[in-house]
Design an enzyme around this catalytic site. Structure first.
Site, PDB file in Angstrom:
ATOM      1  N   ASP A   1       1.125   4.635   2.548  1.00  0.00           N
ATOM      2  CA  ASP A   1       1.000   5.595   1.431  1.00  0.00           C
ATOM      3  C   ASP A   1       2.030   5.265   0.348  1.00  0.00           C
ATOM      4  OD1 ASP A   1       3.250   6.355   2.960  1.00  0.00           O
ATOM      5  OD2 ASP A   1       3.025   8.482   2.474  1.00  0.00           O
TER       6      ASP A   1
ATOM      7  N   ASP B   1       7.154   1.935   1.439  1.00  0.00           N
ATOM      8  CA  ASP B   1       5.893   1.301   1.875  1.00  0.00           C
ATOM      9  C   ASP B   1       5.668   0.008   1.091  1.00  0.00           C
ATOM     10  OD1 ASP B   1       5.510   4.411   1.790  1.00  0.00           O
ATOM     11  OD2 ASP B   1       4.092   3.749   3.315  1.00  0.00           O
TER      12      ASP B   1
ATOM     13  N   ASN C   1       2.883  10.291   0.336  1.00  0.00           N
ATOM     14  CA  ASN C   1       3.889  10.292  -0.731  1.00  0.00           C
ATOM     15  C   ASN C   1       3.277  10.736  -2.057  1.00  0.00           C
ATOM     16  OD1 ASN C   1       6.308   9.442   0.536  1.00  0.00           O
ATOM     17  ND2 ASN C   1       5.506   7.356   0.661  1.00  0.00           N
TER      18      ASN C   1
ATOM     19  N   THR D   1       2.624   3.480   8.178  1.00  0.00           N
ATOM     20  CA  THR D   1       3.885   3.852   7.523  1.00  0.00           C
ATOM     21  C   THR D   1       3.711   5.099   6.657  1.00  0.00           C
ATOM     22  OG1 THR D   1       3.466   2.350   5.660  1.00  0.00           O
ATOM     23  CG2 THR D   1       4.733   1.456   7.526  1.00  0.00           C
TER      24      THR D   1
ATOM     25  N   PHE E   1       8.961  13.492   7.521  1.00  0.00           N
ATOM     26  CA  PHE E   1       7.830  13.748   6.621  1.00  0.00           C
ATOM     27  C   PHE E   1       6.471  13.300   7.172  1.00  0.00           C
ATOM     28  CE2 PHE E   1       4.910  12.233   3.343  1.00  0.00           C
ATOM     29  CZ  PHE E   1       4.565  13.462   2.798  1.00  0.00           C
ATOM     30  N   ASN E   2       6.358  12.084   7.681  1.00  0.00           N
ATOM     31  CA  ASN E   2       5.026  11.591   8.085  1.00  0.00           C
ATOM     32  C   ASN E   2       4.409  12.467   9.176  1.00  0.00           C
ATOM     33  OD1 ASN E   2       5.070   9.503   6.254  1.00  0.00           O
ATOM     34  ND2 ASN E   2       5.874   8.002   7.708  1.00  0.00           N
TER      35      ASN E   2
ATOM     36  N   HIS F   1      12.911   3.185   5.418  1.00  0.00           N
ATOM     37  CA  HIS F   1      12.143   3.601   6.588  1.00  0.00           C
ATOM     38  C   HIS F   1      11.040   2.589   6.949  1.00  0.00           C
ATOM     39  CE1 HIS F   1      13.851   7.604   5.799  1.00  0.00           C
ATOM     40  NE2 HIS F   1      13.370   7.549   4.580  1.00  0.00           N
ATOM     41  N   ASP F   2      10.110   2.414   6.024  1.00  0.00           N
ATOM     42  CA  ASP F   2       8.887   1.676   6.363  1.00  0.00           C
ATOM     43  C   ASP F   2       9.101   0.170   6.561  1.00  0.00           C
ATOM     44  OD1 ASP F   2       7.679   4.132   6.206  1.00  0.00           O
ATOM     45  OD2 ASP F   2       6.902   3.826   4.183  1.00  0.00           O
TER      46      ASP F   2
HETATM   47  C1  BDR Z   1       8.627   8.530   5.436  1.00  0.00           C
HETATM   48  O1  BDR Z   1       8.113   9.428   4.448  1.00  0.00           O
HETATM   49  C2  BDR Z   1       8.000   8.783   3.197  1.00  0.00           C
HETATM   50  O2  BDR Z   1       8.825   9.395   2.271  1.00  0.00           O
HETATM   51  C3  BDR Z   1       8.387   7.339   3.387  1.00  0.00           C
HETATM   52  O3  BDR Z   1       7.480   6.469   2.747  1.00  0.00           O
HETATM   53  C4  BDR Z   1       8.415   7.127   4.885  1.00  0.00           C
HETATM   54  O4  BDR Z   1       7.201   6.602   5.365  1.00  0.00           O
HETATM   55  C5  BDR Z   1      10.077   8.869   5.739  1.00  0.00           C
HETATM   56  O5  BDR Z   1      10.208  10.147   6.265  1.00  0.00           O
HETATM   57 CA    CA Z   2       5.473   5.825   3.862  1.00  0.00          CA
END
Ligand code: BDR
Ligand code: CA
Length: 309
Positions: free
Chosen positions: A11, A16, A40, A125, A167-168, A240-241
């Site tokens: 996303d 990403d 996102n 991701t 978040f994901n 993160h990703d």
């Molecule tokens: C995740 O949420 C999004 O903000 C980032 O792309 C990442 O995949 C981190 O919590």
């Molecule tokens: Ca992401």
């Protein structure tokens, strides 16, 4: 060594975007295709961002299909870490000229898996909507999934949503539950490790020194992303990703611990929280591997190498 076949479900999102760059640039990865999901930003934006990024890095041959437009059972709550477009601060990224695959992303995922001559690593991701739907709609493809290495979850340490929520998972907890209870080999690369992979001044200096066109673009994304992160949470930009991608290439980059993980779907205060039993206290079988440690310096060396011509 034979490259690892990977499908990226994303996303974009600055982080990403960098995962996409690493996946495409690494000779260790054979990127079969990309599917997009809302998260996102709304789906139309994450999809256009994916196409624009691939065009920028000369990867127009990588097929992209758009997936789910909203989480399985809830309204979409957008991420806040990347600006409203999902990739703010990149005015030079032109409108895409490549065509999307004319199939829903979930069906395209199934097609790619069925056609693959060996099991494939699936790397989500973003929120897990597409992958949850895939497992519901096309359960036969499970046998073609070697492992799922996903960015998601928060277990031991602070989170960027509501502790301990990431978040994901928060965005589509029902889909996440389907994925972690699928019986597949699932690794959760969550905030416990990704919050240790922070881009700050020393990393900016190394990126500046590379001096390629691509490293300048990535530096630009990261400066924007870091500023947003610092404003919201007072720390550098957490990659993160890209860590998901790097850990597929070099599994020893992270340490994992098996656990039985459940997702809180009903709580008043910890909605979407990932609740882990690492010690088998509840007598339930382990369903995932949770990333617990990361070698951040090595991750950054991999990132720099992927941006060097
Ligand atoms: C995740 O949420 C999004 O903000 C980032 O792309 C990442 O995949 C981190 O919590
Ligand atoms: Ca992401």
């Amino acid at each position: 060594m034979k490259p690892i076949k990977v499908i990226l479900d994303c996303d974009p999102g600055h982080d990403d975007a960098i995962a996409l760059v690493m996946a495409h640039r690494s000779p260790a990865i054979d990127l079969l295709g990309v599917t997009t999901v809302c998260g996102n930003a709304p789906l139309a934006k994450t999809t256009s961002n994916a196409l624009r990024i691939l065009e920028l890095i000369g990867a127009r041959d990588v097929p992209v299909a758009a997936g789910c437009v909203q989480p399985l059972a809830r309204p979409l709550v957008l991420g806040t870490a990347d600006g409203p477009s999902g990739l703010d601060g990149s005015p030079y990224l032109l409108e895409p000229t490549t065509e999307l695959v004319p199939m829903h992303g979930v069906d395209f995922l199934a097609k790619l898996l069925r056609e693959a001559d060996e099991p494939v690593v699936v790397a989500p991701t973003g929120p897990l909507t597409n992958i949850g739907m895939l497992l519901l709609k096309h359960p036969d493809v499970k046998e073609k999934i070697a492992r799922i290495v996903l960015m998601g979850g928060a277990f031991w340490r602070r989170s960027e949503i509501i502790t301990p929520t990431e978040f994901n998972i928060f965005c589509d907890p029902e889909a996440a539950r389907i994925v972690i209870d699928s019986g597949l080999d699932v690794t959760m690369v969550g905030l416990d490790v990704t919050m240790h992979v922070l881009v700050e001044e020393p990393q900016f200096k190394r990126l500046e020194a590379i001096g390629t066109h691509l490293s300048k673009v990535v530096l630009d994304w990261l400066r924007f992303y870091e500023k947003l992160h610092r404003g919201q949470m007072g720390i550098g930009g957490a990659l993160h990703d890209p860590l998901v991608l790097a850990s597929i290439i070099e599994p020893s980059l992270i340490e994992t611990r098996e656990a039985h993980v459940e997702i809180d779907l009903t709580a008043t205060h910890a909605f979407g929280a990932t609740v882990a039993d690492f010690w088998g206290l509840r007598g339930l079988p382990n369903n995932v591997k949770v990333a617990s440690r990361v070698d951040s310096d090595r991750f950054f060396e991999m990132l720099y190498a992927s941006l060097t011509d």
